[in-house]
Design a protein around this motif. Structure first.
Motif, PDB file in Angstrom:
ATOM      1  N   THR A  22       0.847  -1.191   0.000  1.00  0.00           N
ATOM      2  CA  THR A  22       0.000   0.000   0.000  1.00  0.00           C
ATOM      3  C   THR A  22       0.884   1.242   0.000  1.00  0.00           C
ATOM      4  OG1 THR A  22      -0.090   0.015   2.415  1.00  0.00           O
ATOM      5  CG2 THR A  22      -1.882  -1.122   1.262  1.00  0.00           C
ATOM      6  N   GLY A  23       0.309   2.335  -0.402  1.00  0.00           N
ATOM      7  CA  GLY A  23       1.008   3.615  -0.349  1.00  0.00           C
ATOM      8  C   GLY A  23       2.282   3.651  -1.166  1.00  0.00           C
ATOM      9  N   ASP A  24       3.306   4.283  -0.582  1.00  0.00           N
ATOM     10  CA  ASP A  24       4.578   4.438  -1.275  1.00  0.00           C
ATOM     11  C   ASP A  24       5.262   3.110  -1.557  1.00  0.00           C
ATOM     12  OD1 ASP A  24       4.244   7.174  -1.299  1.00  0.00           O
ATOM     13  OD2 ASP A  24       5.531   7.533   0.440  1.00  0.00           O
ATOM     14  N   VAL A  25       5.037   2.125  -0.725  1.00  0.00           N
ATOM     15  CA  VAL A  25       5.648   0.810  -0.933  1.00  0.00           C
ATOM     16  C   VAL A  25       5.136   0.206  -2.240  1.00  0.00           C
ATOM     17  CG1 VAL A  25       5.904  -1.520  -0.008  1.00  0.00           C
ATOM     18  CG2 VAL A  25       5.974   0.447   1.527  1.00  0.00           C
ATOM     19  N   LYS A  26       3.885   0.434  -2.555  1.00  0.00           N
ATOM     20  CA  LYS A  26       3.305  -0.075  -3.801  1.00  0.00           C
ATOM     21  C   LYS A  26       4.030   0.527  -5.008  1.00  0.00           C
ATOM     22  CE  LYS A  26      -1.013  -1.561  -4.834  1.00  0.00           C
ATOM     23  NZ  LYS A  26      -2.428  -1.541  -4.663  1.00  0.00           N
ATOM     24  N   ILE A  27       4.410   1.777  -4.905  1.00  0.00           N
ATOM     25  CA  ILE A  27       5.147   2.445  -5.982  1.00  0.00           C
ATOM     26  C   ILE A  27       6.509   1.767  -6.182  1.00  0.00           C
ATOM     27  CG2 ILE A  27       6.258   4.606  -6.683  1.00  0.00           C
ATOM     28  CD1 ILE A  27       3.963   6.035  -5.116  1.00  0.00           C
ATOM     29  N   VAL A  28       7.173   1.454  -5.083  1.00  0.00           N
ATOM     30  CA  VAL A  28       8.479   0.789  -5.136  1.00  0.00           C
ATOM     31  C   VAL A  28       8.326  -0.608  -5.745  1.00  0.00           C
ATOM     32  CG1 VAL A  28      10.374  -0.144  -3.760  1.00  0.00           C
ATOM     33  CG2 VAL A  28       9.431   2.103  -3.216  1.00  0.00           C
ATOM     34  N   PHE A  29       7.344  -1.369  -5.283  1.00  0.00           N
ATOM     35  CA  PHE A  29       7.115  -2.718  -5.806  1.00  0.00           C
ATOM     36  C   PHE A  29       6.877  -2.671  -7.308  1.00  0.00           C
ATOM     37  CE2 PHE A  29       5.554  -5.416  -1.940  1.00  0.00           C
ATOM     38  CZ  PHE A  29       6.669  -5.050  -1.222  1.00  0.00           C
ATOM     39  N   LYS A  30       6.003  -1.757  -7.738  1.00  0.00           N
ATOM     40  CA  LYS A  30       5.675  -1.657  -9.158  1.00  0.00           C
ATOM     41  C   LYS A  30       6.914  -1.278  -9.966  1.00  0.00           C
ATOM     42  CE  LYS A  30       2.779   0.530 -12.558  1.00  0.00           C
ATOM     43  NZ  LYS A  30       1.844   1.572 -12.881  1.00  0.00           N
ATOM     44  N   SER A  31       7.705  -0.381  -9.443  1.00  0.00           N
ATOM     45  CA  SER A  31       8.922   0.042 -10.124  1.00  0.00           C
ATOM     46  C   SER A  31       9.880  -1.130 -10.326  1.00  0.00           C
ATOM     47  CB  SER A  31       9.605   1.147  -9.322  1.00  0.00           C
ATOM     48  OG  SER A  31      10.872   1.431  -9.839  1.00  0.00           O
ATOM     49  N   ARG A  32      10.056  -1.918  -9.292  1.00  0.00           N
ATOM     50  CA  ARG A  32      10.984  -3.055  -9.373  1.00  0.00           C
ATOM     51  C   ARG A  32      10.485  -4.137 -10.318  1.00  0.00           C
ATOM     52  NH1 ARG A  32      13.069  -2.781  -3.185  1.00  0.00           N
ATOM     53  NH2 ARG A  32      14.230  -0.870  -3.528  1.00  0.00           N
TER      54      ARG A  32
END
Length: 66
Positions: A22-32
């Motif tokens: 959720t949140g910013d972590v989701k952005i990191v996961f999607k990026s990776r």
């Protein structure tokens, strides 16, 4: 945020992985996952089928960020 980009290999598993965050972590996961997908497409095969040379190329080309 739209996490429903389509990935070439194992799209369903990658989407599940992204959706666990959720949140910013989701952005990191999607990026990776997006970076991984880019290299899978470049090599023309799933990461599970990569050779040692494929992994070496992948890690040499990663741009590390915190």
């Amino acid at each position: 945020m739209n996490t429903k980009d389509t990935f070439l290999y194992h799209d369903d598993l990658k989407q599940k992985y992204i959706d666990t965050a959720t949140g910013d972590v989701k952005i990191v996961f999607k990026s990776r996952v997006t970076i991984l997908d880019k290299y899978e497409q470049e090599f023309g095969k799933d990461m599970l089928d990569w050779s040692v040379d494929d992994f070496s190329t992948f890690f040499k080309n990663l741009k590390y960020r915190s």
